[in-house]
Write an enzyme that holds these catalytic residues in place. Sequence first.
Site, PDB file in Angstrom:
ATOM      1  N   TRP A   1     122.427 110.627  34.251  1.00 19.70           N
ATOM      2  CA  TRP A   1     123.588 111.428  33.382  1.00 19.70           C
ATOM      3  C   TRP A   1     122.817 111.494  32.070  1.00 19.70           C
ATOM      4  O   TRP A   1     123.158 112.428  31.190  1.00 19.70           O
ATOM      5  CB  TRP A   1     124.884 110.784  33.125  1.00 19.70           C
ATOM      6  N   HIS A   2     121.849 110.689  31.747  1.00 20.52           N
ATOM      7  CA  HIS A   2     121.154 110.610  30.419  1.00 20.52           C
ATOM      8  C   HIS A   2     119.959 111.698  30.284  1.00 20.52           C
ATOM      9  O   HIS A   2     118.911 111.187  30.957  1.00 20.52           O
ATOM     10  CB  HIS A   2     120.765 109.200  30.029  1.00 20.52           C
TER      11      HIS A   2
ATOM     12  N   GLN B   1     126.721 103.327  17.063  1.00 23.08           N
ATOM     13  CA  GLN B   1     126.133 102.727  18.013  1.00 23.08           C
ATOM     14  C   GLN B   1     126.141 101.123  17.803  1.00 23.08           C
ATOM     15  O   GLN B   1     126.179 100.524  18.818  1.00 23.08           O
ATOM     16  CB  GLN B   1     124.390 103.030  17.921  1.00 23.08           C
TER      17      GLN B   1
ATOM     18  N   ASP C   1     124.423 113.039  27.229  1.00 22.40           N
ATOM     19  CA  ASP C   1     124.847 112.366  28.486  1.00 22.40           C
ATOM     20  C   ASP C   1     125.898 113.376  29.166  1.00 22.40           C
ATOM     21  O   ASP C   1     126.806 113.893  28.455  1.00 22.40           O
ATOM     22  CB  ASP C   1     125.791 111.031  28.192  1.00 22.40           C
TER      23      ASP C   1
ATOM     24  N   HIS D   1     120.027 108.484  21.466  1.00 20.69           N
ATOM     25  CA  HIS D   1     121.258 109.191  20.835  1.00 20.69           C
ATOM     26  C   HIS D   1     121.502 109.313  19.460  1.00 20.69           C
ATOM     27  O   HIS D   1     121.925 110.329  18.920  1.00 20.69           O
ATOM     28  CB  HIS D   1     122.716 108.552  21.716  1.00 20.69           C
TER      29      HIS D   1
ATOM     30  N   SER E   1     118.427 103.489  20.039  1.00 14.61           N
ATOM     31  CA  SER E   1     119.108 104.390  20.996  1.00 14.61           C
ATOM     32  C   SER E   1     118.621 106.146  20.877  1.00 14.61           C
ATOM     33  O   SER E   1     118.490 106.639  19.530  1.00 14.61           O
ATOM     34  CB  SER E   1     120.587 104.535  20.761  1.00 14.61           C
TER      35      SER E   1
ATOM     36  N   ALA F   1     122.163 100.353  23.795  1.00 10.63           N
ATOM     37  CA  ALA F   1     121.155 100.235  23.097  1.00 10.63           C
ATOM     38  C   ALA F   1     121.443  99.630  21.696  1.00 10.63           C
ATOM     39  O   ALA F   1     122.606  99.889  21.403  1.00 10.63           O
ATOM     40  CB  ALA F   1     120.376 101.626  22.716  1.00 10.63           C
TER      41      ALA F   1
ATOM     42  N   GLU G   1     120.270 105.826  34.665  1.00  6.81           N
ATOM     43  CA  GLU G   1     121.193 106.488  33.900  1.00  6.81           C
ATOM     44  C   GLU G   1     121.038 108.071  34.431  1.00  6.81           C
ATOM     45  O   GLU G   1     120.248 108.832  33.859  1.00  6.81           O
ATOM     46  CB  GLU G   1     121.306 106.503  32.652  1.00  6.81           C
TER      47      GLU G   1
END
Length: 406
Positions: free
Chosen positions: A221-222, A135, A170, A163, A161, A156, A219
């Site tokens: 897609w997230h 990240q 995503d 993630h 994040s 981020a 977003e």
Amino acid sequence: MPKYSAPKILTAIAVGAILSLGTLPGAAVAAGQPASVQSATSVPAASMLAPASASSFSVAAARGIDRNPNHLDVFVNKSYPLKPTKYAPKTKTVSGTGISLRPEAANAYNKMVKAAKKSGIRVKLISGYRSYNRQAQLFNQYTRLYGKKYAERISAKPGTSEHQTGLAADVGNYNGACALQSCFESTPVGKWMKKNAHKYGFILRYPKGQESVTGYAYEPWHFRYVGTSLAKSYKNSGAKTFEHYHGVASTKKSSPKSVKGTAKTTANLNMRSGAGTSNRVLLTIPRGKNVKLTGSKKSGWYQVTYSSKTGWVSGTYLSNVSMPKSDTKKKDTKKKETKKSSPKTSGSSKKTTANLNMRSGAGTGNRVILTIPKGKTVKTTGKAKSGWLRVTYKSKTGWASGTYLR
Ligand SMILES: [Zn+2]
């Protein structure tokens, strides 16, 4: 700042960077995994639980802002970074993708993809777990390219994040249409996900028009895995964002926290998800306890942290209030909140005849607050609704199915 001035370049970089992820050394494996903490969330065997589905137990028992990164409902954003910052979860590769997620999220993801496929929709995983270091690379890359301000809108800082929790995915279309672009929302996968993801425990984390709250541009897609129970509850709540759902949607509080003040409770005091008695009770703080003030205040209510939960309490029941910032306002004399959790009500006691979920509302569509083991005595508050009783157990109050109370 032209909002989507550079989507093509950006996407190319993003996709390129992300696709290379699979070949990166797995930071997740290296980090020590506190597996014991994990088990705290996953409660007893599902078979024991009469009125609840197994998936209900994938969320942590207590409500409020959960900052334990091992919990599936961990709350992470720019104001609530991961603790520890370099946290690394145990992850598992999603078969056929080379991308990793936390095992719970990976399993749910597979289930979701299968269901989509049945409807002729082919979901592609574009990105999943990203380590702190990965990240940091991404963020620095964006900062060099677009400047820090823009980089922060689309990426981020390491340690903030979702993630990094291994719980964010995503997704895209198999043919790559609108990958990581806002137009993804009108593609087959974008539409299917918006409608169905919550059934598999995923929520759309950065909705349209909520940048000032979430800190991120739209977003579509997230998706963030939070477990099916919480995902449904969140969806049903109609909250605009996960921040709203947790009562921390105010945009000004995203500034870094300075020194916090404290206050003392003068009564058993309900901590709620928002400022006002109509909000959910997260927990009851016993009288005489010290709470931390976050600095946020709203019409006589204060946002406080207690027992690692954050929520709102009525200022009427706080003494020695010293706000962390320059808030010199006197406590206002607001109408008193009638505390519903005090045990002086006319309710009686009942015994659980099975391991029983206490929920935030009367019905299985509501969130599980905790599971009361079989054979325990609970206090009923006297309130009942379509076969459900309002009960108190272990200083939490919620609803339980009357079928399993005697
Ligand atoms: Zn993402």
